[in-house]
Design a protein around this motif. Sequence first.
Motif, PDB file in Angstrom:
ATOM      1  N   PRO A  14       0.825  -1.214   0.000  1.00  0.00           N
ATOM      2  CA  PRO A  14       0.000   0.000   0.000  1.00  0.00           C
ATOM      3  C   PRO A  14       0.857   1.260   0.000  1.00  0.00           C
ATOM      4  CG  PRO A  14      -0.774  -1.570   1.649  1.00  0.00           C
ATOM      5  CD  PRO A  14       0.540  -2.080   1.153  1.00  0.00           C
ATOM      6  N   LEU A  15       0.310   2.332  -0.544  1.00  0.00           N
ATOM      7  CA  LEU A  15       1.061   3.577  -0.631  1.00  0.00           C
ATOM      8  C   LEU A  15       1.474   4.098   0.741  1.00  0.00           C
ATOM      9  CD1 LEU A  15      -0.950   5.423  -3.444  1.00  0.00           C
ATOM     10  CD2 LEU A  15       1.344   4.437  -3.613  1.00  0.00           C
ATOM     11  N   TYR A  16       0.572   4.007   1.729  1.00  0.00           N
ATOM     12  CA  TYR A  16       0.911   4.526   3.051  1.00  0.00           C
ATOM     13  C   TYR A  16       2.084   3.750   3.647  1.00  0.00           C
ATOM     14  CZ  TYR A  16      -0.929   0.746   6.008  1.00  0.00           C
ATOM     15  OH  TYR A  16      -1.123  -0.439   6.665  1.00  0.00           O
ATOM     16  N   ILE A  37      11.880  18.934  10.643  1.00  0.00           N
ATOM     17  CA  ILE A  37      10.423  19.015  10.595  1.00  0.00           C
ATOM     18  C   ILE A  37       9.951  18.494   9.244  1.00  0.00           C
ATOM     19  CG2 ILE A  37       8.398  20.526  10.654  1.00  0.00           C
ATOM     20  CD1 ILE A  37       9.681  20.353  13.321  1.00  0.00           C
ATOM     21  N   LEU A  38       9.125  17.447   9.254  1.00  0.00           N
ATOM     22  CA  LEU A  38       8.534  16.929   8.034  1.00  0.00           C
ATOM     23  C   LEU A  38       7.285  17.731   7.687  1.00  0.00           C
ATOM     24  CD1 LEU A  38       8.831  13.059   8.470  1.00  0.00           C
ATOM     25  CD2 LEU A  38      10.493  14.685   7.589  1.00  0.00           C
ATOM     26  N   PRO A  39       6.921  17.802   6.405  1.00  0.00           N
ATOM     27  CA  PRO A  39       5.753  18.599   5.995  1.00  0.00           C
ATOM     28  C   PRO A  39       4.470  18.122   6.671  1.00  0.00           C
ATOM     29  CG  PRO A  39       7.053  17.914   4.090  1.00  0.00           C
ATOM     30  CD  PRO A  39       7.595  17.154   5.263  1.00  0.00           C
ATOM     31  N   ALA A  40       3.508  19.036   6.775  1.00  0.00           N
ATOM     32  CA  ALA A  40       2.197  18.665   7.291  1.00  0.00           C
ATOM     33  C   ALA A  40       1.548  17.659   6.348  1.00  0.00           C
ATOM     34  CB  ALA A  40       1.322  19.900   7.440  1.00  0.00           C
ATOM     35  N   GLU A  41       0.536  16.960   6.827  1.00  0.00           N
ATOM     36  CA  GLU A  41      -0.083  15.879   6.061  1.00  0.00           C
ATOM     37  C   GLU A  41      -0.581  16.332   4.694  1.00  0.00           C
ATOM     38  OE1 GLU A  41      -3.094  14.733   8.757  1.00  0.00           O
ATOM     39  OE2 GLU A  41      -1.744  13.640  10.112  1.00  0.00           O
ATOM     40  N   ARG A  42      -1.322  17.428   4.667  1.00  0.00           N
ATOM     41  CA  ARG A  42      -1.885  17.881   3.388  1.00  0.00           C
ATOM     42  C   ARG A  42      -0.784  18.300   2.418  1.00  0.00           C
ATOM     43  NH1 ARG A  42      -6.836  18.954   2.003  1.00  0.00           N
ATOM     44  NH2 ARG A  42      -7.567  19.056   4.167  1.00  0.00           N
ATOM     45  N   LEU A  44       2.383  17.222   2.252  1.00  0.00           N
ATOM     46  CA  LEU A  44       3.083  16.059   1.717  1.00  0.00           C
ATOM     47  C   LEU A  44       2.196  15.289   0.749  1.00  0.00           C
ATOM     48  CD1 LEU A  44       5.576  14.294   1.637  1.00  0.00           C
ATOM     49  CD2 LEU A  44       4.728  13.079   3.652  1.00  0.00           C
ATOM     50  N   ALA A  45       0.901  15.183   1.068  1.00  0.00           N
ATOM     51  CA  ALA A  45      -0.035  14.480   0.190  1.00  0.00           C
ATOM     52  C   ALA A  45      -0.111  15.152  -1.175  1.00  0.00           C
ATOM     53  CB  ALA A  45      -1.413  14.414   0.840  1.00  0.00           C
ATOM     54  N   ASP A  46      -0.206  16.470  -1.178  1.00  0.00           N
ATOM     55  CA  ASP A  46      -0.280  17.197  -2.454  1.00  0.00           C
ATOM     56  C   ASP A  46       1.012  17.026  -3.244  1.00  0.00           C
ATOM     57  OD1 ASP A  46      -2.797  18.046  -1.759  1.00  0.00           O
ATOM     58  OD2 ASP A  46      -2.171  20.042  -1.087  1.00  0.00           O
ATOM     59  N   SER A  47       2.140  17.047  -2.569  1.00  0.00           N
ATOM     60  CA  SER A  47       3.422  16.930  -3.253  1.00  0.00           C
ATOM     61  C   SER A  47       3.612  15.556  -3.874  1.00  0.00           C
ATOM     62  CB  SER A  47       4.569  17.217  -2.284  1.00  0.00           C
ATOM     63  OG  SER A  47       4.468  18.517  -1.732  1.00  0.00           O
ATOM     64  N   LEU A  48       3.108  14.510  -3.201  1.00  0.00           N
ATOM     65  CA  LEU A  48       3.279  13.144  -3.693  1.00  0.00           C
ATOM     66  C   LEU A  48       2.141  12.694  -4.601  1.00  0.00           C
ATOM     67  CD1 LEU A  48       4.523  11.356  -0.429  1.00  0.00           C
ATOM     68  CD2 LEU A  48       5.898  12.076  -2.388  1.00  0.00           C
ATOM     69  N   GLY A  49       1.059  13.473  -4.631  1.00  0.00           N
ATOM     70  CA  GLY A  49      -0.075  13.104  -5.458  1.00  0.00           C
ATOM     71  C   GLY A  49      -0.894  11.967  -4.887  1.00  0.00           C
ATOM     72  N   THR A  54      -3.765   8.785   3.178  1.00  0.00           N
ATOM     73  CA  THR A  54      -2.599   7.937   2.972  1.00  0.00           C
ATOM     74  C   THR A  54      -1.412   8.434   3.794  1.00  0.00           C
ATOM     75  OG1 THR A  54      -3.290   7.306   0.738  1.00  0.00           O
ATOM     76  CG2 THR A  54      -0.946   7.103   1.255  1.00  0.00           C
ATOM     77  N   VAL A  55      -1.143   9.733   3.717  1.00  0.00           N
ATOM     78  CA  VAL A  55      -0.048  10.312   4.486  1.00  0.00           C
ATOM     79  C   VAL A  55      -0.348  10.244   5.977  1.00  0.00           C
ATOM     80  CG1 VAL A  55       1.283  12.412   4.940  1.00  0.00           C
ATOM     81  CG2 VAL A  55       0.667  11.799   2.592  1.00  0.00           C
ATOM     82  N   GLN A  56      -1.595  10.453   6.340  1.00  0.00           N
ATOM     83  CA  GLN A  56      -2.009  10.417   7.748  1.00  0.00           C
ATOM     84  C   GLN A  56      -1.706   9.051   8.359  1.00  0.00           C
ATOM     85  OE1 GLN A  56      -6.335  10.736   8.644  1.00  0.00           O
ATOM     86  NE2 GLN A  56      -5.760  12.569   9.808  1.00  0.00           N
ATOM     87  N   ARG A  57      -1.985   7.975   7.618  1.00  0.00           N
ATOM     88  CA  ARG A  57      -1.726   6.625   8.121  1.00  0.00           C
ATOM     89  C   ARG A  57      -0.222   6.379   8.271  1.00  0.00           C
ATOM     90  NH1 ARG A  57      -5.003   1.859   5.288  1.00  0.00           N
ATOM     91  NH2 ARG A  57      -4.048   0.787   7.058  1.00  0.00           N
TER      92      ARG A  57
END
Length: 246
Positions: A14-16, A37-42, A44-49, A54-57
């Motif tokens: 799975p992607l997550y 500091i890693l990017p916020a969930e939204r 990182l999600a937008d950057s990875l498409g 998925t990022v939240q998990r």
Amino acid sequence: MLSLLRLRSDTAMPLYRQIESQLRELILSGSLPPGVILPAERQLADSLGVSRVTVQRAYAELSDNDFLVPRGRSGFLVRRPPEPVRPGMDRLKGFTEEMRELGKIPSSRILDRAVTQDRSIASIFGLPSTAPFLRLTRVRSGDGVPMSREVAWYNIRAVPALETGDLSGSVYAFLGGHPNGRLVRCEQTVEATMPTADECEIFAFERPLPCLLIKRHSYNQDSVMIEYVEGLFRGDVYRYRLNLSA
């Protein structure tokens, strides 16, 4: 950091899980050092498409295993994971000897010490219900990091010196210096459990993490049971190593 992540479509993973495992490896290798500091969930999600869920998990898995600390809208802070401890189970040895073999400085903090009678403990030892025992509750640490909380009961009929002896160091070393006290074998079980609120405070857990509950029955050369101990070892750093052969 984003340039280091490679998501694949030709795998059943799975992607997550791909995101989580790659970030874990980057943290363990030092490519993402503590304090980053890693990017916020939204973001990182937008950057990875991928979806935010998925990022939240992926972040949740890393946070649950103490690799990340949430920082609200700022993102997630990379923390230094505890160094794993991998003691062997090849022979009978106490915590103090175990830590020294691993190159760590052992220490103990006594939380409670009392001579008591306990019907259930007496049954474990195979002694009358009125038999006296020394109950010793300690926090055991390696290099100042709390590794375990243990409650031990000792047969003071067999080793009377236990009642008033100095047990601030290695109890096994103390026993070895007294008649009938040297331990030569034990029966040990290991099971998974969750810590109590008090134990979470001892281990500085922000949330309960799985731990190992180790129960040990120890005997002297005459097969007299001297010790029964229940030790709770933190599962995020304590991993047993077994060497097996055919």
